[in-house]
Design an enzyme around this catalytic site. Structure first.
Site, PDB file in Angstrom:
ATOM      1  N   ASP A 160      68.975  41.196  26.461  1.00 56.70           N
ATOM      2  CA  ASP A 160      69.738  42.168  25.682  1.00 56.70           C
ATOM      3  C   ASP A 160      70.232  43.248  26.634  1.00 56.70           C
ATOM      4  O   ASP A 160      69.443  44.089  27.084  1.00 56.70           O
ATOM      5  CB  ASP A 160      68.858  42.811  24.594  1.00 56.70           C
ATOM      6  CG  ASP A 160      68.507  41.832  23.471  1.00 56.70           C
ATOM      7  OD1 ASP A 160      68.477  40.616  23.738  1.00 56.70           O
ATOM      8  OD2 ASP A 160      68.256  42.292  22.337  1.00 56.70           O
ATOM      9  N   LYS A 223      75.483  42.772  19.726  1.00 46.05           N
ATOM     10  CA  LYS A 223      74.377  43.444  19.035  1.00 46.05           C
ATOM     11  C   LYS A 223      74.788  44.869  18.714  1.00 46.05           C
ATOM     12  O   LYS A 223      75.449  45.525  19.522  1.00 46.05           O
ATOM     13  CB  LYS A 223      73.149  43.398  19.943  1.00 46.05           C
ATOM     14  CG  LYS A 223      71.929  44.137  19.442  1.00 46.05           C
ATOM     15  CD  LYS A 223      70.727  43.861  20.363  1.00 46.05           C
ATOM     16  CE  LYS A 223      69.607  44.848  20.114  1.00 46.05           C
ATOM     17  NZ  LYS A 223      68.469  44.657  21.030  1.00 46.05           N
ATOM     18  N   LYS A 259      73.743  40.332  16.231  1.00 44.42           N
ATOM     19  CA  LYS A 259      72.391  40.853  15.986  1.00 44.42           C
ATOM     20  C   LYS A 259      72.503  42.279  15.474  1.00 44.42           C
ATOM     21  O   LYS A 259      73.121  43.133  16.103  1.00 44.42           O
ATOM     22  CB  LYS A 259      71.571  40.814  17.272  1.00 44.42           C
ATOM     23  CG  LYS A 259      70.182  41.448  17.120  1.00 44.42           C
ATOM     24  CD  LYS A 259      69.320  41.210  18.344  1.00 44.42           C
ATOM     25  CE  LYS A 259      68.040  42.059  18.280  1.00 44.42           C
ATOM     26  NZ  LYS A 259      67.212  41.903  19.493  1.00 44.42           N
TER      27      LYS A 259
END
Lengths: 323, 307
Positions: A160, A223, A259
Site C-alpha cells: 500500500d 485506495k 479499497k
C-alpha cells in the site's frame, strides 16, 4: 447523474499510451476528464445508502464483507505479539463459529511483515504492507523504493503506497506518475495499492484525476485513504473511485480494484459500501480480489451481527475479542 | 343595589373576555418521546399507542418502542457505563441529589400525571410524588455508603490483607412496576443508578407518562446521556430481545408481570443476574438495602502484608 465513460471505443487504449508522454500531455488529459457533479454524487451516494438488506442477503453480505477486510494495525505502538494475535484473529475471526470466513489480508507496517508472514503461513491470508514513508509520503524517492523492496523481500504480497500529495496538488502530475511507476517496478510480483488520501485532495475533481493517474501508472488497486487524517473513506468519494475503475476498464480493458479505508466501523456502513460497489462498478467487483475494506474495529461489529443472525439474540462486545 | 349589580356585570364581562381569550388560544399538546442516549427520539418504528387515565379518557399518545429502539438503548447504556461507574461515589450522589431538586420544581406536573395515570385523588397523588422525591434523595445519600455496607475486610489465614468491594455489574434492564407509575419507578431505578450501573427502563405499559416526564428531569440534571434510557411500549415485545441481549448484565423483572418466567428463562442463555418480581411489593414501606445490593459484583483483592 453519472458521468459517461470518456471514450469506451477500443481505439482508446492505444490513445491512452500517449497521454503520459509529457507533463503537458498528462495535464491535458487529466484536466480533460469530465467534471464531477458534486451535488449529484452526494445525492446518489445518500440514496444508495438507504437501501435495506435483510435476512439471507444480509448473511451473505456480512460474510462477503468479512472476506474483503484488510485487517489493519498501523500504530506506533504495534508489537510483534499484537501482530501475531491479529493474524490469529484474521484466520479464525469467531472462535465460537468455525464457519466464519477468514479475512482477505493483514495490513501492517513494513518492519512487521516478517512476523505477519510467519504467523499466516498456510492460511492463505495475504500480508499487506504499507510502504513509501506511510502515511505522509514525505521522503526521497530512493528511500521510498528501498522501503518497498524491503517489504517485498520480507514476503509482503501487497504493497500500500501513498502518492506524493504535494506534487499532485502543485500540478506536477508526471512526477507523481513516475513515482508510482517506479514503485510498481519495485513491487515485482506483489500487488500495488495506491493510496490517494482523498481527505487531502480537497475536491472531487482532484480525486477523479488522481484515480486515473494511479491507474495509468499501473496500480492494481486504488485506495481512498491512510486512515490517519480527518476525512477518510466516505460513500461519495468511494463511489467516485468506483466510477473511475469502471470507466478505466471500459477504456482500456484492464480491471483495477478499489479499497475503502478508514472510518468504516459498523456493519451498516460496510453493507452500504457493498451496495455502492454493486450498483456502480458492478458485480464483477464484488469479490475480495477487486474490493477491500481497510478496517480494524469493523470486524468485531460484523461478527456481532453474524452472531445475531445465527442465534436470534443481540450479541455484545463480551463475545468478541478485545484488540 | 345598583352599585352591586354594576359590580356583578363588570365581573361577568371580565369572565366573558377571559373565556374568549381562552377560546382563541389553541392548547399545545405534548408529544411524549423516548429517552435514549440523552436524546428524545420517536420510536424508530414510528408507532405510538394511546394512553388513557384510569377511567378510560384519552391522555396522550406514547411512543410504542420496537426491538431496535431497545437495541439502541442498550448501546447507549453501554457507552455511558465507563464514565458513570468511574465517577466518584460522592459525585454520583451530587448528581442524583440534583435530580431530586429538579423533581421538586416540577411537583405539580407530576402530581397531575400521577393522579391521571393511577386514578388517585389530588392529596394521594401529592403524597405519592413527595414520597418519590424523598426516596430519590434517600438513594442519593447511599452512593458513597454502599461500599462500606457491602464491602468487607476479610480475615484470612495468611499474611494478606483481604478486601472485598462491591462493583456495579453494568447495564441493567429495569421493568418498572405497572401499578405505581412514579414512586414504584423511582424505587427500582434510583438504587441501580446509585451503585454506578446504567439502566434501560421499560416504563409501565399503561401508565408511561410519568416515566417519560422523569426522563426530561434526568436530561436537565447533570445525569450524563445514556445513563438512563426510557422506553415505553409492550413488555411482551421489548422483553425477549432485552432479556436475551448479550450486552445486558442484569434484569429487574419487577414490572414484567406474566412474562417474568419466560424472560428469566431467556436470560439464562447469557447468565444474567435476574431479580424476580415479589408479589404485592409495598412501595410506601421502608425499601431497605435489597435493591441497592442486587446489581453488584464483589471484587476481592489479596494484598501481601509485607511481613
Amino acid at each position: 447523474m453519472l458521468s459517461r465513460p470518456p471514450s469506451p471505443s477500443p481505439a482508446a487504449a492505444p490513445g491512452l499510451a500517449d497521454v503520459t508522454a509529457s507533463d503537458a500531455a498528462l495535464r491535458r488529459f487529466l484536466h480533460g476528464l469530465p467534471g464531477v457533479d458534486a451535488v449529484g454524487l452526494d445525492a446518489r451516494a445518500a440514496t444508495l445508502r438507504t437501501r435495506s438488506i435483510k435476512t439471507t442477503s444480509k448473511a451473505f453480505a456480512i460474510d462477503l464483507a468479512i472476506r474483503m477486510i484488510d485487517l489493519t494495525t498501523l500504530e506506533g505502538a504495534d508489537t510483534p505479539g499484537k501482530v501475531r494475535s491479529l493474524c490469529a484473529k484474521g484466520a479464525a475471526p469467531d472462535p465460537t463459529d468455525r464457519d466464519t470466513p477468514a479475512v482477505a489480508a493483514i495490513c501492517v507496517y513494513p518492519d512487521l511483515v516478517t512476523t505477519a508472514v510467519q504467523a499466516l503461513r498456510g492460511t492463505g491470508i495475504k500480508v499487506a504492507s504499507v510502504a513509501t514513508a506511510f502515511p505522509a509520503g514525505r521522503a526521497a524517492r530512493d528511500v521510498k523504493l528501498a522501503d518497498t523492496r524491503q517489504a517485498v523481500a520480507d514476503g509482503a504480497d501487497e504493497i500500500d503506497m501513498v502518492i506524493d500529495r504535494g506534487a499532485f496538488l502543485s500540478g506536477r502530475y508526471l512526477a507523481v506518475f513516475e513515482e508510482i511507476a517506479a514503485v510498481r517496478e519495485a513491487c515485482g510480483g506483489a500487488h500495488l495499492k495506491v493510496i490517494l488520501e482523498n481527505g487531502e485532495l480537497a475536491t472531487y475533481d482532484a480525486i477523479r484525476r488522481a484515480s486515473w493517474l494511479a491507474m495509468l501508472a499501473g496500480a492494481d488497486f486504488i485506495k481512498t485513504s491512510t486512515g490517519k487524517v480527518g476525512v477518510n473513506a466516505t460513500p461519495p468519494n468511494t463511489l467516485l473511485m468506483l466510477e473511475a475503475v469502471r470507466d478505466f476498464r471500459a477504456a482500456t480493458g484492464r480491471q483495477v480494484g478499489v479499497k475503502a479505508a478508514g472510518g468504516i466501523r459498523t456493519t451498516k456502513d460496510a453493507l452500504a459500501y457493498l451496495v455502492l460497489v454493486n450498483e456502480t462498478a458492478g458485480p464483477d467487483w464484488l469479490s475480495p480480489d477487486w474490493f477491500r475494506l481497510g478496517a480494524s474495529s469493523l470486524l468485531n461489529d460484523l461478527l456481532m451481527q453474524r452472531q445475531k443472525l445465527r442465534t436470534g439474540s443481540y450479541s455484545g462486545p463480551d463475545y468478541v475479542t478485545v484488540d | 343595589m345598583p352599585e352591586r349589580s354594576g359590580k356583578q356585570s363588570e365581573k361577568q364581562s371580565g369572565k366573558q373576555s377571559e373565556k374568549q381569550s381562552e377560546q382563541r388560544r389553541l392548547a399545545v399538546l405534548k408529544t411524549y418521546k423516548l429517552y435514549v442516549g440523552g436524546a428524545f427520539p420517536r420510536s424508530e418504528s414510528g408507532r405510538v399507542y394511546e394512553v388513557t387515565d384510569a377511567s378510560g379518557r384519552w391522555l396522550a399518545n406514547a411512543p410504542l418502542a420496537s426491538r431496535k429502539d431497545a437495541r439502541n438503548a442498550v448501546v447507549a447504556a453501554r457507552k455511558a457505563f465507563p464514565r458513570w461507574s468511574g465517577a466518584t461515589a460522592y459525585n454520583r450522589g451530587q448528581v442524583l441529589y440534583r435530580v431530586a431538586e429538579m423533581l421538586e420544581g416540577r411537583r405539580e406536573q407530576f402530581r397531575a400525571e400521577v393522579a391521571d395515570a393511577e386514578g388517585l385523588s389530588a392529596p394521594k397523588a401529592r403524597a405519592a410524588v413527595d414520597a418519590a422525591i424523598d426516596r430519590w434523595v434517600w438513594y442519593a445519600g447511599w452512593t458513597d455508603k454502599v461500599a462500606q455496607v457491602a464491602g468487607a475486610a476479610n480475615p484470612v489465614a495468611g499474611p494478606y490483607f483481604n478486601l472485598s468491594t462491591p462493583e456495579p455489574t453494568g447495564v441493567v434492564v429495569v421493568f418498572a412496576p405497572q401499578e405505581s407509575s412514579l414512586l414504584g419507578l423511582v424505587s427500582v431505578l434510583a438504587p441501580v443508578l446509585a451503585t454506578g450501573c446504567t439502566a434501560v427502563v421499560v416504563a409501565a405499559e399503561r401508565a408511561p407518562l410519568p416515566a417519560l416526564s422523569l426522563a426530561e428531569v434526568l436530561a436537565t440534571s447533570d445525569v450524563p446521556g445514556g445513563v438512563v434510557n426510557v422506553l415505553s411500549g409492550r413488555v411482551a415485545e421489548l422483553g425477549p430481545p432485552l432479556a436475551a441481549h448479550g450486552d445486558v448484565d442484569a434484569l429487574d423483572l419487577t414490572g414484567a408481570g406474566p412474562e417474568a418466567t419466560a424472560l428469566e428463562a431467556e436470560a439464562a442463555g447469557t447468565l444474567k443476574r435476574v431479580r424476580r418480581p415479589r408479589p404485592d411489593e409495598d412501595w410506601t414501606a421502608d425499601p431497605g438495602t435489597g435493591r441497592l445490593l442486587w446489581p453488584l459484583e464483589t471484587k476481592t483483592v489479596w494484598h501481601p502484608m509485607g511481613v
